[in-house]
Design an enzyme around this catalytic site. Structure first.
Site, mmCIF file in Angstrom:
data_model
loop_
_atom_site.group_PDB
_atom_site.id
_atom_site.type_symbol
_atom_site.label_atom_id
_atom_site.label_comp_id
_atom_site.label_asym_id
_atom_site.label_seq_id
_atom_site.Cartn_x
_atom_site.Cartn_y
_atom_site.Cartn_z
ATOM 1 N N TYR A 27 -0.425 -22.951 -10.380
ATOM 2 C CA TYR A 27 0.408 -23.203 -9.208
ATOM 3 C C TYR A 27 0.180 -22.279 -8.026
ATOM 4 O O TYR A 27 0.683 -22.553 -6.943
ATOM 5 C CB TYR A 27 1.892 -23.172 -9.597
ATOM 6 N N GLY A 29 -1.778 -21.046 -4.979
ATOM 7 C CA GLY A 29 -2.767 -21.711 -4.141
ATOM 8 C C GLY A 29 -2.276 -23.101 -3.787
ATOM 9 O O GLY A 29 -1.084 -23.381 -3.824
ATOM 10 N N GLY A 31 -1.484 -26.993 -4.200
ATOM 11 C CA GLY A 31 -1.179 -27.945 -5.256
ATOM 12 C C GLY A 31 -0.718 -27.284 -6.535
ATOM 13 O O GLY A 31 -0.303 -26.133 -6.555
ATOM 14 N N HIS A 47 8.235 -21.079 -6.213
ATOM 15 C CA HIS A 47 8.023 -21.082 -4.764
ATOM 16 C C HIS A 47 7.681 -22.493 -4.287
ATOM 17 O O HIS A 47 8.243 -22.978 -3.301
ATOM 18 C CB HIS A 47 6.902 -20.100 -4.417
ATOM 19 N N ASP A 48 6.776 -23.181 -4.997
ATOM 20 C CA ASP A 48 6.422 -24.555 -4.637
ATOM 21 C C ASP A 48 7.637 -25.467 -4.722
ATOM 22 O O ASP A 48 7.824 -26.349 -3.881
ATOM 23 C CB ASP A 48 5.320 -25.094 -5.556
#
EC number: 3.1.1.4
Length: 60
Positions: A27, A29, A31, A47-48
């Protein structure tokens, strides 16, 4: 924000710190898919998910 996250990484790890995370785990970087590989990758996953709340992502 992603910019602040990058600044924090660089502060802790040095100027090239953020570059080490561009392709780290599943996860960190661009995508992501699958299960986070460790606690650091899980941080990137969470975070994503903060940015994906409108799609119903739940990092629990």
């Amino acid at each position: 924000s992603l910019w602040q996250f990058g600044k924090m990484i660089n502060y802790v790890m040095g100027e090239s710190g953020v570059l080490q995370y561009l392709s780290y785990g599943c996860y960190c970087g661009l995508g992501g898919q699958g299960q986070p590989t460790d606690a650091t990758d899980r941080c990137c996953f969470v975070h994503d998910c903060c940015y994906g709340k409108v799609t119903g992502c739940d990092p629990k």
